[in-house]
Design a protein around this motif. Structure first.
Motif, short mmCIF file in Angstrom:
data_model
loop_
_atom_site.label_atom_id
_atom_site.label_comp_id
_atom_site.label_asym_id
_atom_site.label_seq_id
_atom_site.Cartn_x
_atom_site.Cartn_y
_atom_site.Cartn_z
N ASN A 68 -2.88 8.54 6.63
CA ASN A 68 -3.67 9.99 6.81
C ASN A 68 -2.76 9.57 8.41
O ASN A 68 -2.62 9.46 9.18
CB ASN A 68 -4.88 9.68 7.32
CG ASN A 68 -5.76 9.74 5.85
OD1 ASN A 68 -6.17 8.42 5.45
ND2 ASN A 68 -6.11 11.20 5.06
N ARG B 295 -15.89 11.58 6.67
CA ARG B 295 -15.56 11.01 7.21
C ARG B 295 -14.16 11.27 8.10
O ARG B 295 -14.30 11.01 9.54
CB ARG B 295 -15.11 9.57 6.10
CG ARG B 295 -14.70 8.40 7.48
CD ARG B 295 -14.68 7.08 6.37
NE ARG B 295 -13.49 5.88 7.24
CZ ARG B 295 -14.02 5.37 8.67
NH1 ARG B 295 -14.62 5.80 9.08
NH2 ARG B 295 -13.06 4.20 8.87
N ASN C 277 1.03 -1.34 -0.25
CA ASN C 277 0.65 0.11 0.24
C ASN C 277 0.60 1.34 -0.07
O ASN C 277 2.07 0.88 0.27
CB ASN C 277 -1.21 -0.20 1.40
CG ASN C 277 0.22 -0.15 2.36
OD1 ASN C 277 1.11 0.51 2.61
ND2 ASN C 277 -0.83 -1.39 3.63
N SER C 278 0.39 2.86 0.05
CA SER C 278 0.63 3.79 -0.21
C SER C 278 1.95 3.90 1.58
O SER C 278 2.74 3.99 0.91
CB SER C 278 -0.02 4.87 -0.20
OG SER C 278 -1.41 4.40 0.17
N GLU D 291 -7.39 3.11 5.43
CA GLU D 291 -8.72 2.42 6.03
C GLU D 291 -8.24 1.02 5.65
O GLU D 291 -7.72 0.55 5.37
CB GLU D 291 -9.98 2.72 4.32
CG GLU D 291 -9.63 4.46 4.39
CD GLU D 291 -10.92 4.42 5.29
OE1 GLU D 291 -11.77 3.64 6.25
OE2 GLU D 291 -11.88 4.77 4.89
N LEU E 22 -5.96 1.95 1.49
CA LEU E 22 -5.77 3.04 1.22
C LEU E 22 -5.90 3.77 2.28
O LEU E 22 -7.30 4.01 3.23
CB LEU E 22 -7.24 2.78 -0.16
CG LEU E 22 -7.01 2.28 -1.20
CD1 LEU E 22 -8.18 2.17 -2.12
CD2 LEU E 22 -5.98 2.07 -1.81
N PRO E 23 -5.86 5.31 1.75
CA PRO E 23 -6.51 6.43 2.40
C PRO E 23 -7.24 7.19 2.74
O PRO E 23 -8.24 6.66 2.01
CB PRO E 23 -4.82 7.53 2.12
CG PRO E 23 -4.30 6.67 1.07
CD PRO E 23 -5.26 6.04 0.90
N ILE E 24 -8.38 7.59 3.99
CA ILE E 24 -9.18 8.03 3.48
C ILE E 24 -9.53 9.42 2.83
O ILE E 24 -8.53 10.12 2.86
CB ILE E 24 -9.35 8.69 5.43
CG1 ILE E 24 -8.97 7.91 6.33
CG2 ILE E 24 -11.45 9.07 5.19
CD1 ILE E 24 -8.91 8.86 7.94
N ALA E 25 -10.86 9.01 1.60
CA ALA E 25 -10.40 9.76 0.94
C ALA E 25 -11.54 10.78 0.88
O ALA E 25 -12.00 11.63 -0.16
CB ALA E 25 -11.17 8.87 -0.59
N ASP E 26 -12.70 10.80 2.24
CA ASP E 26 -14.27 10.93 1.94
C ASP E 26 -13.25 12.22 3.81
O ASP E 26 -12.85 11.80 4.36
CB ASP E 26 -15.31 10.24 3.12
CG ASP E 26 -16.22 11.37 2.68
OD1 ASP E 26 -16.01 12.56 2.34
OD2 ASP E 26 -17.45 10.60 2.59
N ARG E 27 -14.19 13.98 2.45
CA ARG E 27 -13.15 14.74 4.39
C ARG E 27 -14.60 14.27 5.04
O ARG E 27 -14.08 14.86 6.04
CB ARG E 27 -13.42 15.74 3.05
CG ARG E 27 -13.08 16.86 4.06
CD ARG E 27 -11.78 17.14 5.17
NE ARG E 27 -12.06 17.66 5.82
CZ ARG E 27 -11.06 17.31 7.30
NH1 ARG E 27 -9.95 16.44 6.84
NH2 ARG E 27 -11.80 17.66 8.21
N THR F 189 -4.62 13.72 5.27
CA THR F 189 -3.62 13.40 4.68
C THR F 189 -1.81 13.69 4.41
O THR F 189 -1.10 14.05 3.66
CB THR F 189 -4.25 13.20 3.22
OG1 THR F 189 -5.81 13.12 2.70
CG2 THR F 189 -3.72 12.04 1.57
#
Length: 905
Positions: A717, A776, A614-615, A765, A769-774, A710
Motif C-alpha cells: 500500500n 482501515r 510477500n507481495s 500489515e 499482506l497489504p491493507i485489505a480493509d478500506r 493499493t
C-alpha cells in the motif's frame, strides 16, 4: 479395604525400563502425609518437598529417567493416601486408575496427571460423597488432576468414538480399588471389542501424519515442540502404543525378541528419549508450569545448564540445538522403520508380494529392498542406485525397514574412493536431472545419512541452527527447502504459485546447476570467514569432481559466491539510480547469470523463513530484474540515459492519465514542479496516481493531501502525503504508521518547487499482506492528516511492544556513512535491533540534526533491522565529516536509550 501402597519397585515401569536408584524420600512419604492433623498442609508440604528434591537431583545431573519415574511414584503415594482418606470404606466399590502418561509411570514436573474413576454398572451412591471430597482435596493441596468418572460401558463407548481416548486407556494402571473391576474394563476395551489392531494402527499413523502437518512436517523449526514436533517424544510414544496394542509389549525391549529392533537401535532410541526427557524436564522446571515449546527464551538457559560453552565459531546454544535436531532426526528414522515393520506384521499378516527389479533390488509389498544382506558390500554403487530406483518407481511406499537398517550399517562404504568413482558421479547427477522425486530423495538421503557422507561439507551442517529470527530452519533443512522451491518452479503442477518464475525456469538449459548452487549456497555456515566465498570453493571443486564442464562449474561457484547479491542490492540500494543498475549488470555479465541468480534468490528468500516472502518483495525483485535485464539487452557499455528514462516514464504516465480524463496540458502544469529525480523514482502508474490526485487542486492551494492506495505494481500500500515540506514530517509519519501496526518497507521523500514535498511510504500489515480493509485505510488517512497538520504538537510516541522473540536478542548498533557523489548526497546505513518505533527514533535525531531524508530503504532480517537512508544536510548536499560524526553519536545514544528501556528485566 483400599489397595495397599505398592512397593517402590513394583510399579509398572512403562515402555522403556531403567534401573532405578532408591529415593529415600519415597520411603518416608507415607509417614510425612500423616504427620499432623492439618492434612492439607501436610500433603502440600510433602509435594513441595518432593518437587524440590527432584529439582536438586536434576541440577546434580542425575539420570532423568529416574526422576520422571520417581515423580510418578510420589504422586502414586499421595493419590492412594488421599483416596483412602476420603473414600475410605467405599474404596473397593470403585477404581482409581492412572491413565495417559501418568499411567505409563512417567511424570515431568508439570505433566498432566490424568486419572479415571471407574464405577461399576450399578450406581454407587455411598461412594459419591467420598469421591467429591477426594477431588476437592486434590485441588486444595495444589495437585491439578484431570479426571473423568465413567462406567465400563462409558469407557467402551467413548473409546470406540475416539482413538485418543482408547489410547489413554491402553496405558491404564490401577491405583486403588478391586482388580476384578479393573480387569473387566480391560476386557471390554480389548481388540475384539473396540479398535482392532489394524484399525488402531491406521488411526495412530493418520494421527501422527496430521500432527506432523501442524508443524510443517519438520522437526527443525526455530522453536520446536519437544513433545509434539516430528521426531519428538510423541513419535516414540506412538511406537509404544502400537507395540502394546498389537503385540502386548509392555516395554520396547520386547520388540527385540519380535525381530523389530536391534540392540543398537534400542540403545539409540533410549538415548534419544533420555535427551528429550531431559530437555522437557528442564523446560518445566524453568517455567514452573507445563511448557513443551523450546522457545528462544529457554534455549540459552538450558544450553548453559547442560554444560555447553561458546566455541570459536559456534555458540553454546547452537551446539545444544544441533544435538537436539540430530536427536529428532534419529527418532524420525527409527519411527519410520518401526511403523513400516508394524504395517507389514499387522496389515499384511505375513503376505509377501515380491517383484524383482534387477540383481540388486526387488519390491516387497510396495517397498524397495535389496536382494541380499551383502548387496551394498558387493556393489557399493547400489547405495545411490537405491534413490534413483525410488525416483523411477514413484508408486513405491518407500524403502523397506530392513534395507534402511542395512544401509545404516554400510555408510562406511561412502569413503573418498566411493566419492571419486565416475559411476557414482553419474548416478548423483542423474538424481538431480530426474523429472520427478529430486527433493524427496535428497531429503531421504539426508535422513538416512547418505547425503552428508557423499558431500562431507553437507554432513557438517546437518542439524546446525543459527541463533537468530531470520533463519527459521536448520542449515540442512533450509538448503533442502531452497532446492524444493526451485523444483516447484520446474514442475507444471506448481506453476500457479509463481507463474513468472516458472516460465523463466523453463528456459534454463541445465536446471541441475541451480540445484547444485542451492546445495552449496550455505554449506560453509559455521566455519568462520565468509560462507559465500568458502562455499564457492567447495562448489567448484565438487562440480569438477562430478564431471561438469569448467564453465558450468564456475557458474555454480559464481552463484554460491554471489547468492546474497541480488537480494541485498534490491533491498538496500536505490534501484531507481541508473548507475546502480549498470554496476549490477556489469557484475552479472550476461542474461544467463542473471536468470540463475534471480531464481536462486527467490527460492532462497522463500526457504529462509515463510514470513519473509510477500507481495512487496516479489514486486521489488521483479522490478529490479527487469531493470537489469534491460541494461544487459542494451549492452553493458551502453548505459541507459537518465533523460531517456524520464521521457519514457512521462509518456507511459500520460497514456494512463488519458483513461482518468486528465489532459496532457494539466499534467504538464503539475509536472512543472517535479524534477527528473521524481520521474526516476516513481513508476508510470504511481506518477499517474499522484497527478490524478493533484489535478483538481492548484499546487499553491495544497495544505495537505493524504491518500492510501493499493499499489499493485509495488506489492503493498502506498501512503501519500503532499504538503509543506518540513523535516519533522518523516519522524511524525513513521511514528504514526508504526503505532498503527504497519511495517514500512520503503520511503521516498521528494521536495517540490514552492516549498512543497511529495512523500510516499510503502507499507504492509504486520502479517506481511497489504491493507485489505478500506475503512482501515480511511482511518490511516485521518490520523496522518491530524498528526501532520499539528506541527506544534509533540511527536507521536510509539507504545507498541516488540514481540517476545525479538526482545530476546541484543543487536549491537552499527552506523556507517558513504558518499554518493553522482546524486550529491550521503548514504547512511544503520544496523540495529528491530523494535517498534525504530524509524521514529531515527527521525527524531534527523530532525534535531537538521537532516533531510531523500529515500529510505527498510530491511528487516529477523530480529535485526538493516535500514539505508539517502540524506542531505540542512543546506542540501552531502554531510561533512563533522556532521557525520555528530549524527553517528546522536543516533547511537538515542538507540541505546531505547534499547535499555525495552530490555526485559
Amino acid at each position: 479395604m483400599s489397595t495397599p501402597l505398592a512397593p517402590i519397585d513394583d510399579l509398572d515401569p512403562g515402555l522403556i525400563p531403567f534401573a532405578p536408584a532408591a529415593w529415600p524420600f519415597l520411603a518416608t512419604l507415607p509417614t510425612a502425609l500423616a504427620a499432623t492433623d492439618d492434612t492439607v498442609a501436610a500433603f502440600r508440604k510433602a509435594l513441595a518437598d518432593g518437587d524440590t528434591s527432584l529439582r536438586l537431583r536434576f541440577d546434580d545431573d542425575e539420570p532423568v529417567e529416574g526422576l520422571v519415574r520417581d515423580r510418578a511414584r510420589m504422586v502414586d503415594i499421595v493419590l492412594r493416601s488421599a483416596w483412602q482418606l476420603h473414600v475410605g470404606a467405599h474404596a473397593n466399590e470403585v477404581n482409581l486408575i492412572a491413565v495417559g502418561g501418568y499411567g505409563r509411570g512417567e511424570l515431568h514436573p508439570c505433566s498432566d496427571i490424568d486419572v479415571l474413576i471407574l464405577l461399576p454398572k450399578t450406581e454407587v451412591v455411598a461412594a459419591e460423597a467420598g469421591i467429591e471430597r477426594f477431588l476437592a482435596f486434590l485441588w486444595d493441596i495444589g495437585l491439578e488432576v484431570g479426571h473423568s468418572v465413567r462406567t465400563i460401558d462409558d469407557c467402551q463407548r467413548e473409546s470406540a468414538a475416539d482413538v485418543s481416548v482408547a489410547t489413554t486407556f491402553i496405558e491404564a494402571r490401577l491405583l486403588g480399588g478391586t482388580e476384578h473391576l479393573f480387569q473387566s474394563m480391560r476386557r471390554a476395551l480389548a481388540q475384539d471389542k473396540v479398535w482392532s489392531s489394524k484399525a488402531f494402527f491406521e488411526a495412530k499413523v493418520a494421527e501422527q501424519q496430521s500432527r506432523h502437518h501442524r508443524y510443517h512436517d519438520t522437526g527443525y523449526n526455530l522453536e520446536p515442540n519437544v513433545k509434539a514436533s516430528p521426531g519428538g517424544l510423541r513419535d516414540i510414544q506412538t511406537i509404544g502404543w502400537v507395540a502394546k496394542r498389537h503385540f502386548g509389549a509392555e516395554t520396547l525391549d520386547e520388540l527385540i525378541g519380535h525381530g523389530f529392533l536391534t540392540d543398537a537401535e534400542l540403545r539409540k532410541l533410549r538415548q534419544a528419549q533420555a535427551f528429550l526427557w531431559k530437555v522437557r524436564f528442564a523446560l518445566h522446571t524453568i517455567n514452573g508450569r507445563r511448557e513443551d515449546r523450546l522457545l528462544f527464551d529457554h534455549q540459552i538457559r538450558i544450553a548453559k545448564q547442560f554444560g555447553y560453552e561458546d566455541a570459536t565459531y559456534t555458540l553454546a546454544v547452537e551446539q545444544f540445538m544441533q544435538r537436539y535436531y540430530r536427536t529428532v532426526m534419529d527418532v524420525s528414522l527409527l519411527n519410520e522403520m518401526l511403523l513400516q515393520l508394524f504395517r507389514e506384521a499387522i496389515l499384511n499378516e505375513g503376505e509377501n508380494t515380491i517383484v524383482p527389479l534387477n540383481p540388486r533390488f526387488q519390491i516387497r509389498n510396495d517397498y524397495l529392498e535389496v536382494t541380499g544382506d551383502d548387496t551394498f558390500v558387493r556393489s557399493p554403487s547400489a547405495i545411490l542406485e537405491l534413490f534413483r530406483l525410488l525416483q523411477e518407481n514413484p508408486d513405491l511406499r518407500g524403502v523397506r525397514a530392513t534395507t534402511i537398517r542395512l544401509l545404516g550399517r554400510h555408510l562406511w562404504l561412502i569413503d573418498e574412493e566411493f566419492r571419486q568413482n565416475p559411476r557414482h558421479h553419474r548416478l548423483f547427477l542423474e538424481l538431480l536431472r530426474a523429472p520427478a522425486g529430486v527433493t524427496h530423495e535428497l531429503r531421504r538421503m539426508n535422513l538416512y545419512g547418505v547425503l552428508g557422507r557423499y558431500i562431507p561439507a553437507f554432513g557438517r551442517v546437518v542439524g546446525r541452527m543459527q541463533y537468530d529470527l531470520f533463519h527459521a530452519y536448520t542449515v540442512d533443512a533450509h538448503i533442502l527447502f531452497v532446492l524444493r522451491n526451485l523444483r516447484r518452479m520446474a514442475l507444471p503442477r506448481f506453476e500457479h504459485e509463481l507463474p513468472e518464475m516458472s516460465r523463466l525456469f523453463a528456459t534454463l538449459q541445465r536446471p541441475e546447476l541451480a540445484y547444485l548452487a542451492a546445495l552449496f549456497h550455505d554449506i560453509a555456515k559455521g566455519r568462520g570467514g565468509d560462507h559465500s566465498e568458502l562455499g564457492a570453493v567447495d562448489a567448484e571443486a565438487f562440480c569438477l569432481e562430478q564431471g561438469l564442464t569448467r564453465y558450468d562449474s564456475r557458474l555454480v561457484s559464481w552463484l554460491v559466491r554471489n547468492h546474497l547479491l541480488f537480494s541485498v542490492t534490491a533491498q538496500k540500494k536505490d534501484i531507481s539510480d541508473p548507475k546502480v543498475i549498470q554496476d549490477f549488470a556489469r557484475t552479472v555479465g550476461d542474461q544467463t547469470h542473471l536468470d540463475y541468480l534471480y531464481l536462486l534468490t527467490v527460492a532462497d528468500v522463500r526457504g529462509t523463513n515463510p514470513k519473509l516472502w510477500n507481495s512487496w518483495k516479489a514486486s521489488l525483485f521483479h522490478d529490479f530484474y527487469e531493470r537489469v535485464r534491460r541494461a544487459l539487452r542494451r549492452g553493458i557499455e551502453s548505459p541507459v540515459d537518465r533523460v531517456e528514462l524520464v521521457a519514457e516514464t512521462r509518456a507511459k504516465a500520460l497514456e494512463l492519465l488519458a483513461h482518468e480524463h486528465v489532459r496532457p496540458e494539466r499534467a504538464a502544469t503539475i509536472w512543472a514542479r517535479m524534477n527528473d529525480i521524481y520521474f526516476l523514482r516513481y513508476s508510470p502508474a504511481e506518477v499517474a496516481w499522484h497527478t490524478t490526485l493533484l489535478a483538481d487542486t492548484e499546487p499553491e492551494d495544497v495544505s495537505l493531501l493524504v491518500a492510501v492506495r493499493t499499489a499493485v505494481e509495488r506489492g503493498g500500500n502506498a501512503v501519500l502525503t503532499c504538503g509543506p515540506h518540513r523535516q519533522e514530517n518523516f519522524a511524525r509519519t513513521t511514528a504514526l504508521l508504526d503505532q498503527m501496526g504497519l511495517n514500512i518497507v520503503d520511503a521516498r521523500i521528494t521536495p517540490l518547487d514552492g516549498g512543497l514535498g511529495l512523500d510516499t511510504y510503502l507499507v504492509l500489515e504486520d502479517t506481511g499482506l497489504p491493507i485489505a480493509d478500506r475503512q482501515r485505510a480511511h482511518q490511516i488517512e485521518q490520523q496522518l492528516r491530524r498528526v501532520l497538520l499539528s506541527p506544534e504538537a509533540d511527536l507521536p510516541v510509539v507504545t507498541r511492544r516488540a514481540p517476545r522473540q525479538v526482545r530476546m536478542f541484543t543487536t549491537p548498533t552499527q552506523i556507517t556513512f558513504t558518499e554518493d557523489p553522482l546524486q550529491n548526497r550521503t548514504v547512511l546505513e544503520i544496523i540495529a535491533g528491530d523494535r517498534p518505533g525504530l524509524l521514529s527514533e531515527i527521525g527524531r535525531v534527523f530532525l534535531a540534526e537538521q537532516i533531510d531524508v531523500n529515500t529510505a530503504k527498510i530491511m528487516t532480517i529477523g530480529e535485526r533491522a538493516e535500514d539505508v537512508f539517502y540524506i542531505t544536510g540542512a543546506q542540501g548536499g552531502p554531510l561533512t565529516a563533522a556532521a557525520c560524526d555528530r549524527l553517528r553519536e546522536s543516533i547511537g545514544q538515542a538507540l541505546d536509550r531505547r534499547d535499555q528501556a525495552l530490555r526485559p528485566a
